[in-house]
Design a protein around this motif. Structure first.
Motif, PDB file in Angstrom:
ATOM      1  N   ALA A  26       0.874  -1.150  -0.014  1.00  0.00           N
ATOM      2  CA  ALA A  26      -0.157  -0.036   0.063  1.00  0.00           C
ATOM      3  C   ALA A  26       0.905   1.211  -0.003  1.00  0.00           C
ATOM      4  O   ALA A  26       1.955   1.281   0.660  1.00  0.00           O
ATOM      5  CB  ALA A  26      -0.886   0.033   1.285  1.00  0.00           C
ATOM      6  N   MET A  27       0.529   2.040  -0.866  1.00  0.00           N
ATOM      7  CA  MET A  27       1.158   3.578  -0.774  1.00  0.00           C
ATOM      8  C   MET A  27       0.491   4.461  -0.861  1.00  0.00           C
ATOM      9  O   MET A  27      -0.820   4.111  -1.152  1.00  0.00           O
ATOM     10  CB  MET A  27       2.168   3.794  -2.039  1.00  0.00           C
ATOM     11  CG  MET A  27       3.042   2.402  -2.270  1.00  0.00           C
ATOM     12  SD  MET A  27       3.822   2.688  -3.708  1.00  0.00           S
ATOM     13  CE  MET A  27       5.085   3.794  -3.258  1.00  0.00           C
ATOM     14  N   LEU A  64      -9.022  -0.520  -6.477  1.00  0.00           N
ATOM     15  CA  LEU A  64      -8.397   0.011  -5.247  1.00  0.00           C
ATOM     16  C   LEU A  64      -9.337   0.413  -4.098  1.00  0.00           C
ATOM     17  O   LEU A  64     -10.219   0.529  -4.392  1.00  0.00           O
ATOM     18  CB  LEU A  64      -7.488   1.161  -5.687  1.00  0.00           C
ATOM     19  CG  LEU A  64      -6.191   1.110  -6.621  1.00  0.00           C
ATOM     20  CD1 LEU A  64      -5.597   2.542  -6.847  1.00  0.00           C
ATOM     21  CD2 LEU A  64      -5.350   0.040  -6.404  1.00  0.00           C
ATOM     22  N   ARG A  65      -8.911   0.191  -2.932  1.00  0.00           N
ATOM     23  CA  ARG A  65      -9.441   0.957  -1.902  1.00  0.00           C
ATOM     24  C   ARG A  65      -8.889   2.002  -1.141  1.00  0.00           C
ATOM     25  O   ARG A  65      -7.466   1.868  -1.433  1.00  0.00           O
ATOM     26  CB  ARG A  65     -10.360  -0.120  -1.094  1.00  0.00           C
ATOM     27  CG  ARG A  65      -9.339  -0.904  -0.337  1.00  0.00           C
ATOM     28  CD  ARG A  65     -10.236  -1.976   0.466  1.00  0.00           C
ATOM     29  NE  ARG A  65      -8.971  -2.938   1.165  1.00  0.00           N
ATOM     30  CZ  ARG A  65      -9.393  -4.167   1.729  1.00  0.00           C
ATOM     31  NH1 ARG A  65     -10.525  -4.527   1.767  1.00  0.00           N
ATOM     32  NH2 ARG A  65      -8.492  -4.709   2.392  1.00  0.00           N
ATOM     33  N   THR A  66      -9.166   2.389  -0.036  1.00  0.00           N
ATOM     34  CA  THR A  66      -8.698   3.418   0.663  1.00  0.00           C
ATOM     35  C   THR A  66      -8.471   3.249   2.153  1.00  0.00           C
ATOM     36  O   THR A  66      -9.832   2.830   2.638  1.00  0.00           O
ATOM     37  CB  THR A  66      -8.779   4.740   0.366  1.00  0.00           C
ATOM     38  OG1 THR A  66     -10.236   4.825   0.636  1.00  0.00           O
ATOM     39  CG2 THR A  66      -8.686   5.202  -1.272  1.00  0.00           C
ATOM     40  N   HIS A  67      -7.675   3.729   2.667  1.00  0.00           N
ATOM     41  CA  HIS A  67      -8.030   3.933   4.214  1.00  0.00           C
ATOM     42  C   HIS A  67      -6.826   5.053   4.752  1.00  0.00           C
ATOM     43  O   HIS A  67      -5.794   5.022   4.306  1.00  0.00           O
ATOM     44  CB  HIS A  67      -7.548   2.758   5.174  1.00  0.00           C
ATOM     45  CG  HIS A  67      -6.199   1.950   4.944  1.00  0.00           C
ATOM     46  ND1 HIS A  67      -5.130   2.276   5.746  1.00  0.00           N
ATOM     47  CD2 HIS A  67      -5.575   1.176   3.982  1.00  0.00           C
ATOM     48  CE1 HIS A  67      -4.100   1.710   5.432  1.00  0.00           C
ATOM     49  NE2 HIS A  67      -4.345   0.861   4.413  1.00  0.00           N
ATOM     50  N   THR A  68      -7.240   5.691   5.606  1.00  0.00           N
ATOM     51  CA  THR A  68      -6.271   6.626   5.971  1.00  0.00           C
ATOM     52  C   THR A  68      -5.797   6.642   7.218  1.00  0.00           C
ATOM     53  O   THR A  68      -6.110   5.763   8.083  1.00  0.00           O
ATOM     54  CB  THR A  68      -7.142   8.245   5.898  1.00  0.00           C
ATOM     55  OG1 THR A  68      -8.349   8.059   6.898  1.00  0.00           O
ATOM     56  CG2 THR A  68      -7.851   8.732   4.697  1.00  0.00           C
ATOM     57  N   GLN A  69      -4.750   7.559   7.423  1.00  0.00           N
ATOM     58  CA  GLN A  69      -3.802   7.020   8.670  1.00  0.00           C
ATOM     59  C   GLN A  69      -3.237   8.468   9.264  1.00  0.00           C
ATOM     60  O   GLN A  69      -2.716   9.203   8.199  1.00  0.00           O
ATOM     61  CB  GLN A  69      -2.757   5.905   8.430  1.00  0.00           C
ATOM     62  CG  GLN A  69      -2.315   5.519   9.773  1.00  0.00           C
ATOM     63  CD  GLN A  69      -1.371   4.420   9.310  1.00  0.00           C
ATOM     64  OE1 GLN A  69      -1.451   3.624   8.107  1.00  0.00           O
ATOM     65  NE2 GLN A  69      -0.138   4.205  10.071  1.00  0.00           N
ATOM     66  N   GLN A  70      -3.282   8.792  10.467  1.00  0.00           N
ATOM     67  CA  GLN A  70      -2.594  10.104  10.774  1.00  0.00           C
ATOM     68  C   GLN A  70      -1.081   9.835  11.068  1.00  0.00           C
ATOM     69  O   GLN A  70      -0.951   8.838  11.796  1.00  0.00           O
ATOM     70  CB  GLN A  70      -3.243  10.753  11.972  1.00  0.00           C
ATOM     71  CG  GLN A  70      -4.699  10.908  11.689  1.00  0.00           C
ATOM     72  CD  GLN A  70      -4.691  12.273  10.869  1.00  0.00           C
ATOM     73  OE1 GLN A  70      -4.005  13.079  10.843  1.00  0.00           O
ATOM     74  NE2 GLN A  70      -5.865  12.056  10.002  1.00  0.00           N
ATOM     75  N   VAL A  71      -0.188  10.521  10.579  1.00  0.00           N
ATOM     76  CA  VAL A  71       1.267  10.368  10.680  1.00  0.00           C
ATOM     77  C   VAL A  71       1.799  11.716  10.922  1.00  0.00           C
ATOM     78  O   VAL A  71       1.884  12.681  10.158  1.00  0.00           O
ATOM     79  CB  VAL A  71       1.817   9.592   9.622  1.00  0.00           C
ATOM     80  CG1 VAL A  71       3.424   9.436   9.811  1.00  0.00           C
ATOM     81  CG2 VAL A  71       1.364   8.307   9.268  1.00  0.00           C
ATOM     82  N   GLU A  72       2.118  11.830  12.269  1.00  0.00           N
ATOM     83  CA  GLU A  72       2.762  13.055  12.575  1.00  0.00           C
ATOM     84  C   GLU A  72       1.894  14.322  12.297  1.00  0.00           C
ATOM     85  O   GLU A  72       2.272  15.294  11.548  1.00  0.00           O
ATOM     86  CB  GLU A  72       4.077  13.334  12.121  1.00  0.00           C
ATOM     87  CG  GLU A  72       5.232  12.225  12.791  1.00  0.00           C
ATOM     88  CD  GLU A  72       6.373  12.210  11.746  1.00  0.00           C
ATOM     89  OE1 GLU A  72       6.723  13.259  11.201  1.00  0.00           O
ATOM     90  OE2 GLU A  72       7.183  11.249  11.989  1.00  0.00           O
ATOM     91  N   LYS A  77      -3.467   9.047   3.094  1.00  0.00           N
ATOM     92  CA  LYS A  77      -4.486   8.225   2.291  1.00  0.00           C
ATOM     93  C   LYS A  77      -3.757   6.895   1.412  1.00  0.00           C
ATOM     94  O   LYS A  77      -3.363   7.260   0.360  1.00  0.00           O
ATOM     95  CB  LYS A  77      -5.456   9.032   1.487  1.00  0.00           C
ATOM     96  CG  LYS A  77      -6.946   8.444   1.298  1.00  0.00           C
ATOM     97  CD  LYS A  77      -7.669   9.511   0.675  1.00  0.00           C
ATOM     98  CE  LYS A  77      -8.881   8.790   0.098  1.00  0.00           C
ATOM     99  NZ  LYS A  77      -9.836   9.969  -0.625  1.00  0.00           N
ATOM    100  N   TYR A  78      -3.920   5.890   2.083  1.00  0.00           N
ATOM    101  CA  TYR A  78      -3.376   4.765   1.444  1.00  0.00           C
ATOM    102  C   TYR A  78      -4.321   4.174   0.422  1.00  0.00           C
ATOM    103  O   TYR A  78      -5.511   4.233   0.418  1.00  0.00           O
ATOM    104  CB  TYR A  78      -2.892   3.678   2.361  1.00  0.00           C
ATOM    105  CG  TYR A  78      -1.745   4.267   2.865  1.00  0.00           C
ATOM    106  CD1 TYR A  78      -0.548   3.940   2.787  1.00  0.00           C
ATOM    107  CD2 TYR A  78      -1.709   4.959   4.433  1.00  0.00           C
ATOM    108  CE1 TYR A  78       0.619   4.145   3.306  1.00  0.00           C
ATOM    109  CE2 TYR A  78      -0.826   5.090   5.236  1.00  0.00           C
ATOM    110  CZ  TYR A  78       0.492   4.536   4.755  1.00  0.00           C
ATOM    111  OH  TYR A  78       1.605   5.118   5.378  1.00  0.00           O
TER     112      TYR A  78
END
Lengths: 116, 116
Positions: A26-27, A64-72, A77-78
């Motif tokens: 995932a990117m 594709l699908r997506t999932h978001t993530q908080q980083v710093e 959004k992957y």
DNA sequence: TTATATACCTAAGAATTGGAGGTATTCTCG
DNA sequence: CGAGAATACCTCCAATTCTTAGGTATATAA
């Protein structure tokens, strides 16, 4: 007026995306842009204006699908490939390869092999 | 709804044209279509709806010129490369090659050579 | 505090192609 | 002889895809 350098062959972008996502689990969008720059030593660049619409289209197609993530403090959004769509991705890449082979055939015609 | 096979990567058509005209002195439109079909064993096809506008554009850019000839009652319109524009053609083809190399770099990454 | 890097996105326009259609002649087959 | 395929040119419209330019927001470095 000669348009110059690193324009992307229209149509190749989705292949690039699928290739990278096939190899990398995932990117996120920004990462894809950077990665392409890296791989090609800065000679080819995927612009965000092209990338995001392309990602959203692949998402709309269910590949594709997506999932978001908080980083710093920033949102990432992957865009992973949907698990049972890996076959689709592979076959699209195969199509691109086939096309590029044809193109090579025209641009760099193999002289008929001659056994001497 | 998956679009299939032999669509041309946008941007590659003018390269195909210039390549064929570089090798062949002069060709006419219909001939170019047939030649591409031949070379790629029917797998890639240049449609006339794309070809003629592309030829006319190259003509407008001063890279090609035209002369017509009657052959067995039919008119053929040849599109030779303007003599002092061969350099242009070569450099455009070089650009396409460079781009395809970059694309290969992404789609078929060379594992770093490892000397053992 | 200002700029750069990180991170997402959209909108307007340009460019290119595919498909469908149009014209005209010659050749081939029944 | 007539119908259709092959040869040969072309244009227009719609669809797709990209570029350019912009917009938002946070974190870090100068």
């Amino acid at each position: 007026m000669n348009d110059l350098p690193q324009q992307i062959l229209k149509g190749s972008l989705s292949a690039i995306i699928l290739k990278l996502l096939s190899e990398n689990e995932a990117m996120y969008g920004y990462e894809i842009c950077q990665r392409v720059k890296e791989i090609t030593a800065g000679q080819m660049r995927v612009t965000e204006g092209a990338l995001y619409p392309a990602l959203h289209k692949l998402e709309g197609e269910g590949i594709l699908r997506t999932h978001t993530q908080q980083v710093e403090g920033r949102t990432r959004k992957y865009y992973p490939i949907v698990p049972d769509q890996h076959g689709q991705a592979v076959s699209r890449l195969a199509q691109m390869h086939a096309f590029l082979d044809q193109l090579q055939q025209v641009l760099n015609p193999q002289p008929n092999v001659r056994l001497t």
